[in-house]
Design a protein around this motif. Sequence first.
Motif, PDB file in Angstrom:
ATOM      1  N   UNK A  41      50.369 -21.085  44.604  1.00 12.24           N
ATOM      2  CA  UNK A  41      49.955 -22.224  43.782  1.00 12.24           C
ATOM      3  C   UNK A  41      51.135 -23.117  43.398  1.00 12.24           C
ATOM      4  N   UNK A  42      50.833 -24.392  43.268  1.00 10.84           N
ATOM      5  CA  UNK A  42      51.780 -25.325  42.683  1.00 10.84           C
ATOM      6  C   UNK A  42      51.552 -25.316  41.180  1.00 10.84           C
ATOM      7  N   UNK A  43      52.536 -25.753  40.444  1.00 10.18           N
ATOM      8  CA  UNK A  43      52.413 -25.784  38.987  1.00 10.18           C
ATOM      9  C   UNK A  43      51.278 -26.694  38.524  1.00 10.18           C
ATOM     10  N   UNK A  44      50.891 -27.654  39.345  1.00 15.49           N
ATOM     11  CA  UNK A  44      49.846 -28.593  38.951  1.00 15.49           C
ATOM     12  C   UNK A  44      48.477 -28.280  39.545  1.00 15.49           C
ATOM     13  N   UNK A  45      48.318 -27.111  40.170  1.00 16.63           N
ATOM     14  CA  UNK A  45      47.002 -26.715  40.695  1.00 16.63           C
ATOM     15  C   UNK A  45      46.069 -26.415  39.528  1.00 16.63           C
ATOM     16  N   UNK A  46      45.091 -27.252  39.357  1.00 10.57           N
ATOM     17  CA  UNK A  46      44.189 -27.127  38.205  1.00 10.57           C
ATOM     18  C   UNK A  46      43.353 -25.853  38.257  1.00 10.57           C
ATOM     19  N   UNK A  47      43.026 -25.398  39.462  1.00 14.47           N
ATOM     20  CA  UNK A  47      42.156 -24.228  39.615  1.00 14.47           C
ATOM     21  C   UNK A  47      42.890 -22.904  39.406  1.00 14.47           C
ATOM     22  N   UNK A  48      44.191 -22.931  39.395  1.00 17.81           N
ATOM     23  CA  UNK A  48      44.979 -21.694  39.268  1.00 17.81           C
ATOM     24  C   UNK A  48      45.301 -21.424  37.799  1.00 17.81           C
ATOM     25  N   UNK A  49      45.419 -20.144  37.479  1.00 18.37           N
ATOM     26  CA  UNK A  49      45.736 -19.760  36.098  1.00 18.37           C
ATOM     27  C   UNK A  49      47.239 -19.876  35.836  1.00 18.37           C
ATOM     28  N   UNK A  50      47.587 -19.928  34.553  1.00 18.85           N
ATOM     29  CA  UNK A  50      48.999 -19.943  34.172  1.00 18.85           C
ATOM     30  C   UNK A  50      49.709 -18.729  34.752  1.00 18.85           C
ATOM     31  N   UNK A  51      49.067 -17.576  34.612  1.00 16.65           N
ATOM     32  CA  UNK A  51      49.687 -16.339  35.072  1.00 16.65           C
ATOM     33  C   UNK A  51      50.004 -16.392  36.570  1.00 16.65           C
ATOM     34  N   UNK A  52      49.048 -16.847  37.358  1.00 18.41           N
ATOM     35  CA  UNK A  52      49.241 -16.906  38.803  1.00 18.41           C
ATOM     36  C   UNK A  52      50.370 -17.877  39.170  1.00 18.41           C
ATOM     37  N   UNK A  53      50.414 -19.023  38.511  1.00 21.45           N
ATOM     38  CA  UNK A  53      51.453 -20.020  38.786  1.00 21.45           C
ATOM     39  C   UNK A  53      52.832 -19.473  38.422  1.00 21.45           C
ATOM     40  N   UNK A  54      52.941 -18.833  37.266  1.00 14.84           N
ATOM     41  CA  UNK A  54      54.240 -18.315  36.817  1.00 14.84           C
ATOM     42  C   UNK A  54      54.685 -17.134  37.677  1.00 14.84           C
ATOM     43  N   UNK A  55      53.778 -16.239  38.017  1.00 11.44           N
ATOM     44  CA  UNK A  55      54.130 -15.105  38.882  1.00 11.44           C
ATOM     45  C   UNK A  55      54.622 -15.602  40.235  1.00 11.44           C
ATOM     46  N   UNK A  56      53.952 -16.589  40.798  1.00 12.34           N
ATOM     47  CA  UNK A  56      54.376 -17.137  42.087  1.00 12.34           C
ATOM     48  C   UNK A  56      55.766 -17.760  41.987  1.00 12.34           C
TER      49      UNK A  56
END
Length: 88
Positions: A41-56
């Motif tokens: 995920x990109x940091x601006x992917x609206x469909x992704x959770x905070x957790x998923x974005x930060x873990x990535x």
Amino acid sequence: MKASKLAYKPVGLALGALSGVLAGALFKQSWKVLGHDEDAPDATDEERTWREVVVAAVLQGAIFAGIKAIVDRGGATATRRLTGTWPG
């Protein structure tokens, strides 16, 4: 500037590019193995959770830093073997 340091500059640039390619491929495979989507995920992917974005982001940063250190250290060691001096 020392001659060995100047001579190492193009080698360092090439190794930096190589480490980026290796790290990108390793991150992509790691993300797939962890059971996530094909693309991280990109940091601006609206469909992704905070957790998923930060873990990535953390995983990607750790992989890039680790690969860069391995490649840089290997290049410096090889340079010392070839020239007798450390390129730092």
